[in-house]
Design a protein around this motif. Structure first.
Motif, PDB file in Angstrom:
ATOM      1  N   UNK A  25       1.108  -1.283   0.064  1.00 11.98           N
ATOM      2  CA  UNK A  25       0.031   0.156  -0.032  1.00 11.98           C
ATOM      3  C   UNK A  25       0.957   1.241  -0.109  1.00 11.98           C
ATOM      4  N   UNK A  26       0.203   2.381  -0.563  1.00  8.48           N
ATOM      5  CA  UNK A  26       1.163   3.482  -0.683  1.00  8.48           C
ATOM      6  C   UNK A  26       2.050   3.739  -1.601  1.00  8.48           C
ATOM      7  N   UNK A  27       2.249   2.483  -2.510  1.00 12.96           N
ATOM      8  CA  UNK A  27       3.174   2.967  -3.657  1.00 12.96           C
ATOM      9  C   UNK A  27       2.973   1.983  -4.494  1.00 12.96           C
ATOM     10  N   UNK A  28       3.322   2.087  -5.767  1.00 15.90           N
ATOM     11  CA  UNK A  28       2.940   1.455  -7.198  1.00 15.90           C
ATOM     12  C   UNK A  28       3.769   0.064  -7.193  1.00 15.90           C
ATOM     13  N   UNK A  29       3.120  -0.837  -6.314  1.00 14.30           N
ATOM     14  CA  UNK A  29       4.067  -2.231  -6.030  1.00 14.30           C
ATOM     15  C   UNK A  29       4.226  -2.731  -7.484  1.00 14.30           C
ATOM     16  N   UNK A  30       3.357  -2.785  -8.303  1.00 17.08           N
ATOM     17  CA  UNK A  30       3.473  -3.407  -9.557  1.00 17.08           C
ATOM     18  C   UNK A  30       4.823  -3.183 -10.546  1.00 17.08           C
ATOM     19  N   UNK A  31       5.212  -2.146 -10.207  1.00 15.15           N
ATOM     20  CA  UNK A  31       6.337  -1.863 -10.961  1.00 15.15           C
ATOM     21  C   UNK A  31       7.917  -2.271 -10.319  1.00 15.15           C
ATOM     22  N   UNK A  32       7.859  -3.034  -9.177  1.00 15.90           N
ATOM     23  CA  UNK A  32       8.698  -3.324  -8.302  1.00 15.90           C
ATOM     24  C   UNK A  32       8.847  -5.016  -8.384  1.00 15.90           C
ATOM     25  N   UNK A  33      10.068  -5.546  -8.469  1.00 18.54           N
ATOM     26  CA  UNK A  33      10.057  -7.009  -8.252  1.00 18.54           C
ATOM     27  C   UNK A  33       9.985  -6.750  -6.467  1.00 18.54           C
ATOM     28  N   UNK A  34       9.299  -8.002  -6.038  1.00 19.06           N
ATOM     29  CA  UNK A  34       9.016  -8.265  -4.712  1.00 19.06           C
ATOM     30  C   UNK A  34       9.897  -9.453  -4.044  1.00 19.06           C
ATOM     31  N   UNK A  35      10.600  -9.347  -2.904  1.00 18.24           N
ATOM     32  CA  UNK A  35      11.075 -10.529  -2.351  1.00 18.24           C
ATOM     33  C   UNK A  35      10.517 -10.765  -0.867  1.00 18.24           C
ATOM     34  N   UNK A  36      10.519 -12.056  -0.576  1.00 20.84           N
ATOM     35  CA  UNK A  36      10.197 -12.548   0.996  1.00 20.84           C
ATOM     36  C   UNK A  36      11.825 -12.731   1.626  1.00 20.84           C
ATOM     37  N   UNK A  54       6.292  -8.409 -13.218  1.00 18.90           N
ATOM     38  CA  UNK A  54       5.116  -9.063 -13.841  1.00 18.90           C
ATOM     39  C   UNK A  54       5.057 -10.610 -13.907  1.00 18.90           C
ATOM     40  N   UNK A  55       5.771 -11.110 -12.658  1.00 17.65           N
ATOM     41  CA  UNK A  55       5.705 -12.322 -12.102  1.00 17.65           C
ATOM     42  C   UNK A  55       6.316 -13.483 -13.310  1.00 17.65           C
ATOM     43  N   UNK A  56       7.134 -13.004 -14.097  1.00 17.00           N
ATOM     44  CA  UNK A  56       7.650 -13.955 -15.128  1.00 17.00           C
ATOM     45  C   UNK A  56       8.810 -14.443 -14.841  1.00 17.00           C
ATOM     46  N   UNK A  57       9.549 -14.004 -13.511  1.00 19.18           N
ATOM     47  CA  UNK A  57      10.866 -14.448 -13.214  1.00 19.18           C
ATOM     48  C   UNK A  57      10.664 -14.709 -11.577  1.00 19.18           C
ATOM     49  N   UNK A  58      11.169 -15.856 -11.327  1.00 16.81           N
ATOM     50  CA  UNK A  58      11.163 -16.335  -9.860  1.00 16.81           C
ATOM     51  C   UNK A  58      12.533 -16.886  -9.259  1.00 16.81           C
ATOM     52  N   UNK A  59      13.042 -16.487  -8.191  1.00 20.49           N
ATOM     53  CA  UNK A  59      14.427 -16.956  -7.911  1.00 20.49           C
ATOM     54  C   UNK A  59      14.346 -17.558  -6.336  1.00 20.49           C
ATOM     55  N   UNK A  60      15.026 -18.458  -5.920  1.00 18.18           N
ATOM     56  CA  UNK A  60      14.713 -19.052  -4.632  1.00 18.18           C
ATOM     57  C   UNK A  60      16.035 -19.333  -3.837  1.00 18.18           C
ATOM     58  N   UNK A  61      16.325 -19.353  -2.906  1.00 25.83           N
ATOM     59  CA  UNK A  61      17.228 -19.747  -1.981  1.00 25.83           C
ATOM     60  C   UNK A  61      17.385 -21.364  -1.925  1.00 25.83           C
ATOM     61  N   UNK A  62      18.448 -21.731  -2.079  1.00 31.53           N
ATOM     62  CA  UNK A  62      18.783 -23.141  -2.247  1.00 31.53           C
ATOM     63  C   UNK A  62      18.196 -23.800  -1.037  1.00 31.53           C
ATOM     64  N   UNK A  63      18.114 -23.125   0.069  1.00 30.31           N
ATOM     65  CA  UNK A  63      17.610 -23.987   1.372  1.00 30.31           C
ATOM     66  C   UNK A  63      16.144 -24.131   1.183  1.00 30.31           C
ATOM     67  N   UNK A  64      15.413 -23.391   0.258  1.00 32.81           N
ATOM     68  CA  UNK A  64      14.083 -23.528   0.086  1.00 32.81           C
ATOM     69  C   UNK A  64      13.574 -24.100  -1.380  1.00 32.81           C
ATOM     70  N   UNK A  71       4.573 -15.882  -5.612  1.00 31.92           N
ATOM     71  CA  UNK A  71       3.577 -15.711  -6.701  1.00 31.92           C
ATOM     72  C   UNK A  71       3.012 -14.173  -6.225  1.00 31.92           C
ATOM     73  N   UNK A  72       2.503 -13.501  -7.283  1.00 31.02           N
ATOM     74  CA  UNK A  72       1.950 -12.285  -6.988  1.00 31.02           C
ATOM     75  C   UNK A  72       0.628 -11.960  -7.742  1.00 31.02           C
ATOM     76  N   UNK A  73      -0.302 -11.275  -7.367  1.00 35.56           N
ATOM     77  CA  UNK A  73      -1.427 -10.710  -7.957  1.00 35.56           C
ATOM     78  C   UNK A  73      -1.541  -9.498  -7.955  1.00 35.56           C
ATOM     79  N   UNK A  74      -1.135  -8.516  -8.988  1.00 32.96           N
ATOM     80  CA  UNK A  74      -0.858  -6.999  -9.095  1.00 32.96           C
ATOM     81  C   UNK A  74      -2.245  -6.508  -8.902  1.00 32.96           C
ATOM     82  N   UNK A  75      -3.526  -7.157  -9.674  1.00 37.94           N
ATOM     83  CA  UNK A  75      -4.516  -6.590  -9.380  1.00 37.94           C
ATOM     84  C   UNK A  75      -4.778  -6.317  -7.761  1.00 37.94           C
ATOM     85  N   UNK A  76      -4.414  -7.111  -7.058  1.00 35.75           N
ATOM     86  CA  UNK A  76      -4.774  -7.217  -5.476  1.00 35.75           C
ATOM     87  C   UNK A  76      -3.459  -6.633  -4.677  1.00 35.75           C
TER      88      UNK A  76
END
Length: 122
Positions: A25-36, A54-64, A71-76
């Motif tokens: 909230x409060x910013x245009x998250x759809x233009x950013x990559x997001x990480x956990x 845009x959800x087309x690329x994902x990367x993960x730590x080896x441990x997980x 995943x992401x839902x930019x509409x939400x």
């Protein structure tokens, strides 16, 4: 205003599953990559999973790899982290961050949530 609100954490038995949510909230998250990220007491913050704007690329730590799915839902304005086959070593506070992929790596910006606690214990 906090950029992200995380939810979905809790106490869960080993082998269980959770789905974490991160609402921007409060910013245009759809233009950013997001990480956990996650941080356990006494340990450094660890990058767990990342997803492109845009959800087309994902990367993960080896441990997980093979257990976690981002995943992401930019509409939400929401990013999810599906966590399966939970282990005690997955116990940590899980936080969201907005950033960019650059030269093959995720670079965090200073937009962090407050986190949701995941505790894996029998």
């Amino acid at each position: 205003q906090v950029p992200f609100e995380e939810s979905g954490g809790g106490l869960i038995h080993p082998g269980g599953s959770l789905r974490l949510s991160c609402v921007a909230s409060g910013f245009a998250a759809s233009i950013y990559a997001v990480s956990w990220y996650r941080q356990a007491p006494g340990l450094e913050r660890e990058l767990v999973a990342s997803i492109s704007n845009d959800g087309s690329r994902t990367t993960y730590a080896d441990s997980v790899k093979g257990r976690f799915t981002i995943s992401r839902d930019n509409a939400k304005s929401t990013v999810y982290l599906q966590i399966n086959s939970l282990r005690p070593e997955d116990t940590a506070e899980y936080l969201c961050n907005a950033g960019r992929f650059y030269q093959g790596s995720y670079h965090p910006h200073d937009k962090w949530g407050q986190g949701t606690q995941v505790t894996v214990s029998s």
